[in-house]
Design an enzyme around this catalytic site. Sequence first.
Site, PDB file in Angstrom:
ATOM      1  N   PRO A  38    -111.479-119.015   3.519  1.00 12.81           N
ATOM      2  CA  PRO A  38    -110.213-118.030   3.306  1.00 12.81           C
ATOM      3  C   PRO A  38    -109.556-118.389   4.452  1.00 12.81           C
ATOM      4  CG  PRO A  38    -112.445-116.851   2.889  1.00 12.81           C
ATOM      5  CD  PRO A  38    -112.832-118.342   3.264  1.00 12.81           C
ATOM      6  N   LYS A  39    -108.224-118.164   4.234  1.00 16.07           N
ATOM      7  CA  LYS A  39    -107.303-118.311   5.477  1.00 16.07           C
ATOM      8  C   LYS A  39    -106.839-116.715   6.104  1.00 16.07           C
ATOM      9  CE  LYS A  39    -102.505-119.975   6.847  1.00 16.07           C
ATOM     10  NZ  LYS A  39    -102.497-118.732   7.843  1.00 16.07           N
ATOM     11  N   TRP A  40    -107.284-116.528   7.091  1.00 17.47           N
ATOM     12  CA  TRP A  40    -107.104-115.299   7.793  1.00 17.47           C
ATOM     13  C   TRP A  40    -105.870-115.203   8.583  1.00 17.47           C
ATOM     14  CZ3 TRP A  40    -112.011-112.339   7.791  1.00 17.47           C
ATOM     15  CH2 TRP A  40    -112.880-113.216   7.314  1.00 17.47           C
TER      16      TRP A  40
END
Length: 319
Positions: free
Chosen positions: A26-28
């Site tokens: 996931p890209k936070w």
Amino acid sequence: MWTLPEPMLTVAVPACDLRPGWAGEPKWDGFRALLSVDAGRVVLRSRRGSEMALAFPEIAAGAAQLPDATALDGELVVWDAAGRLTFERLQDRLARRGAGAARAAGEWPAHFVAFDVVRLSGTDTTSWPYRQRRAALESVFAERRLTAPWVLCPSTTEAETVREWLTWASVGMEGVVFKRLDEPYRPAVRGWQKYKTRETTEAVVGAFSGPAAAPRTLLLGRYDDEGHFQYIGRTTTLAGATGTALAGQLHRSRRGHPWTGWSFSAWGSSEKLSVTLVEPELVVEVGIDVARDASGRWRHAARWHRARPDLSPADAPRW
């Protein structure tokens, strides 16, 4: 003497397909950070090289949980009470030091979401393939039983899991990062791939910057349930032909514009932006990503798609 490497970087890709031989994470919506602990000395460095340890004392204190001579790559994030990432609170903490930083750590604690290990117990791991570094990172979390402020970033080789992550926009996830399983950690190289979740939506033009004959950017708004016209964001710079074509559809505001007296800043600057207010009547379609500020405004510039003269302001989504 060992020093933190430059961070490995990403390149944007248009598709979210997870291919064989790759993993997804996931890209936070936070701050990229590298952290090292060596004989009790903690370094917390931003992507641009700024030292941040004094601003985040809970992260520096938490480094005592890590093996000595270890360095991690990850993302600093802050969650709000509703479980959504809040970039504004994180950004506010950057300028705090001393007692102010300690109070902020108690009120809005930061977490370090670790997604890579670049040194482990004195061994430089940057030459290891991603799959080996990932296994080592998971072992550190399991064997040390790491607790807050440490969070292990999820990783998957399953396409269905990636598709599920892309539905997490409501909590502030920005998309997915793809990493080749056999690739070493390459400092300052754009070897990872980044897919950002975007959506197409409508808003109403309330003002523009640049000359009236060819506006450069549009300032956009939406009406709330009480009928107030609220600012929601701004477009990227328009192509010259687009600005020229729009000029005839934008009409200077008469008295009583809801944004009269408001000031707007240029992106990434406190400099006041010179704008021309227009009658809020033209609906436009733009592409946006999922990042929002605490007020619900778009945190990044919207990409121009097209004018929608077939729609009225009442047809645009509500604030």
